[in-house]
Design a protein around this motif. Structure first.
Motif, PDB file in Angstrom:
ATOM      1  N   ASP A  17     -67.669  -3.921  77.870  1.00 29.70           N
ATOM      2  CA  ASP A  17     -67.763  -3.181  76.607  1.00 29.70           C
ATOM      3  C   ASP A  17     -69.110  -3.399  75.909  1.00 29.70           C
ATOM      4  O   ASP A  17     -69.253  -3.108  74.730  1.00 29.70           O
ATOM      5  CB  ASP A  17     -66.633  -3.607  75.670  1.00 29.70           C
ATOM      6  CG  ASP A  17     -65.264  -3.340  76.264  1.00 29.70           C
ATOM      7  OD1 ASP A  17     -64.974  -2.170  76.544  1.00 29.70           O
ATOM      8  OD2 ASP A  17     -64.492  -4.295  76.458  1.00 29.70           O
ATOM      9  N   GLU A  50     -69.588  -1.201  72.683  1.00 31.69           N
ATOM     10  CA  GLU A  50     -70.565  -0.166  73.024  1.00 31.69           C
ATOM     11  C   GLU A  50     -71.497   0.165  71.855  1.00 31.69           C
ATOM     12  O   GLU A  50     -71.726   1.326  71.517  1.00 31.69           O
ATOM     13  CB  GLU A  50     -69.838   1.093  73.502  1.00 31.69           C
ATOM     14  CG  GLU A  50     -68.948   0.857  74.712  1.00 31.69           C
ATOM     15  CD  GLU A  50     -68.098   2.064  75.052  1.00 31.69           C
ATOM     16  OE1 GLU A  50     -68.570   3.209  74.863  1.00 31.69           O
ATOM     17  OE2 GLU A  50     -66.951   1.877  75.501  1.00 31.69           O
ATOM     18  N   LYS A 104     -58.774  -1.415  72.951  1.00 30.19           N
ATOM     19  CA  LYS A 104     -59.149  -0.014  73.123  1.00 30.19           C
ATOM     20  C   LYS A 104     -60.513   0.026  73.795  1.00 30.19           C
ATOM     21  O   LYS A 104     -61.553   0.207  73.167  1.00 30.19           O
ATOM     22  CB  LYS A 104     -59.169   0.708  71.773  1.00 30.19           C
ATOM     23  CG  LYS A 104     -57.779   0.899  71.183  1.00 30.19           C
ATOM     24  CD  LYS A 104     -57.803   1.774  69.949  1.00 30.19           C
ATOM     25  CE  LYS A 104     -56.393   2.012  69.407  1.00 30.19           C
ATOM     26  NZ  LYS A 104     -56.392   2.873  68.199  1.00 30.19           N
ATOM     27  N   SER A 105     -60.474  -0.155  75.116  1.00 26.34           N
ATOM     28  CA  SER A 105     -61.696  -0.189  75.908  1.00 26.34           C
ATOM     29  C   SER A 105     -61.796   1.063  76.762  1.00 26.34           C
ATOM     30  O   SER A 105     -60.804   1.503  77.353  1.00 26.34           O
ATOM     31  CB  SER A 105     -61.714  -1.430  76.805  1.00 26.34           C
ATOM     32  OG  SER A 105     -62.811  -1.397  77.686  1.00 26.34           O
ATOM     33  N   ASN A 106     -62.992   1.625  76.819  1.00 29.59           N
ATOM     34  CA  ASN A 106     -63.234   2.782  77.682  1.00 29.59           C
ATOM     35  C   ASN A 106     -63.645   2.369  79.086  1.00 29.59           C
ATOM     36  O   ASN A 106     -63.787   3.213  79.967  1.00 29.59           O
ATOM     37  CB  ASN A 106     -64.353   3.653  77.080  1.00 29.59           C
ATOM     38  CG  ASN A 106     -64.006   4.148  75.687  1.00 29.59           C
ATOM     39  OD1 ASN A 106     -62.887   4.567  75.431  1.00 29.59           O
ATOM     40  ND2 ASN A 106     -64.969   4.084  74.774  1.00 29.59           N
ATOM     41  N   ARG A 107     -63.843   1.071  79.281  1.00 27.59           N
ATOM     42  CA  ARG A 107     -64.381   0.598  80.556  1.00 27.59           C
ATOM     43  C   ARG A 107     -63.600  -0.583  81.119  1.00 27.59           C
ATOM     44  O   ARG A 107     -64.144  -1.433  81.811  1.00 27.59           O
ATOM     45  CB  ARG A 107     -65.837   0.168  80.364  1.00 27.59           C
ATOM     46  CG  ARG A 107     -66.722   1.214  79.680  1.00 27.59           C
ATOM     47  CD  ARG A 107     -68.045   0.593  79.291  1.00 27.59           C
ATOM     48  NE  ARG A 107     -68.931   1.529  78.609  1.00 27.59           N
ATOM     49  CZ  ARG A 107     -70.067   1.175  78.027  1.00 27.59           C
ATOM     50  NH1 ARG A 107     -70.443  -0.085  78.034  1.00 27.59           N
ATOM     51  NH2 ARG A 107     -70.824   2.085  77.428  1.00 27.59           N
ATOM     52  N   GLU A 108     -62.313  -0.655  80.806  1.00 26.89           N
ATOM     53  CA  GLU A 108     -61.512  -1.820  81.186  1.00 26.89           C
ATOM     54  C   GLU A 108     -61.546  -2.051  82.695  1.00 26.89           C
ATOM     55  O   GLU A 108     -61.374  -1.125  83.496  1.00 26.89           O
ATOM     56  CB  GLU A 108     -60.073  -1.643  80.731  1.00 26.89           C
ATOM     57  CG  GLU A 108     -59.193  -2.872  80.931  1.00 26.89           C
ATOM     58  CD  GLU A 108     -59.606  -4.055  80.065  1.00 26.89           C
ATOM     59  OE1 GLU A 108     -59.259  -5.179  80.416  1.00 26.89           O
ATOM     60  OE2 GLU A 108     -60.283  -3.832  79.037  1.00 26.89           O
TER      61      GLU A 108
END
Length: 268
Positions: A58, A73, A107-111
């Protein structure tokens, strides 16, 4: 004179680990600090650069207190509204949050799914013969705790380093990890160095001495368990042997180091 932190109302902890640096964390920190300086907030808002905070996917990240709000980010443009919102209204900018205490999930877009060691597999190993074997973790975050545990629980544990005779771990008197790359096992008369941290790619000597592969094995025919350390070139650096599958330190390895990957090993 240092800042009087008794007067601070907010603290911004900017991750300065390697992944965040690559993602532009320095620009984020500079933008935040410039805003604080130019708006006469320097003495009441504190900014800190931290080591890695464990959310590399993140990057760049920041933690804001009070409230323990985690941001993801970040960019130089994003951080200014975040700083203003916390200082002026004591409110987070939810669109940029990774986590806050009220949430039950990130709430991660890149987990990235956590890596777990594989179960033991039966193999015919060139050096160990037929045995059950699996790979564990080789970062210093695992190896340093491993050697500390062995120092405290040395019964039935033997260490054999390349070009050195085998020695009972009871002869190890201290485990020191004060140097940049090297952990040291001290005895009454000697010091055994082990390279366990990430080392520069261009340093071939360190690359050759670094533990890059940590293999756990069980030789069922002789009830022998152990750990084999190799460098990135496949050369054996050292081996730790345990006197049985019931050894206390081996049980620690399977539970903590291997995250229960071998819980059914006895029945194999």
């Amino acid at each position: 004179m240092g800042k009087n932190i008794a007067n601070t109302t907010h603290t911004f902890l900017f991750c300065d680990g390697g992944s965040c640096q690559k993602a532009g964390s320095e620009k984020v920190v500079r933008a935040a600090r410039a805003y604080l300086r130019n708006n006469d907030l320097w003495d009441t808002v504190h900014t800190i650069k931290t080591r890695c905070n464990g959310r590399c996917e993140d990057a760049p990240t920041c933690i804001v207190n009070p409230g323990e709000y985690w941001y993801k980010e970040l960019t130089a443009d994003k951080i200014i509204p975040i700083v203003k919102s916390h200082i002026d209204n004591n409110l987070p900018v939810e669109a940029n949050l990774l986590y806050k205490k009220e949430w039950d999930a990130l709430k991660s877009n890149r987990e990235i799914a956590p890596f777990k060691p594989k179960p033991f597999e039966l193999k015919d190993d060139k050096e160990l013969g037929e045995c059950f074997i699996t790979k564990g973790f080789s970062s210093d975050q695992y190896l340093y705790p491993l050697f500390l545990y062995l120092l405290e629980n040395p019964k039935g544990v033997t260490l054999k380093m390349a070009h050195l005779k085998a020695m009972p771990f009871t002869e190890i008197t201290a485990v020191n990890y004060a140097k940049t790359y090297t952990l040291e096992l001290e005895t009454a008369t000697d010091c055994i160095p082990l390279t366990i941290a990430g080392v520069p790619k261009e340093d071939k000597e360190l690359q050759k001495s670094k533990i890059s592969s940590t293999e756990y094995f069980y030789q069922k025919n002789v009830n022998q368990t152990g750990i084999r350390f190799k460098n990135k070139f496949g050369e054996v650096i050292g081996i730790i042997n345990f006197d049985s599958i019931d050894n206390l330190a081996w049980k620690y390895c399977t539970k903590i180091q291997l995250q229960n990957a071998s819980q059914d090993l006895i029945s194999l």
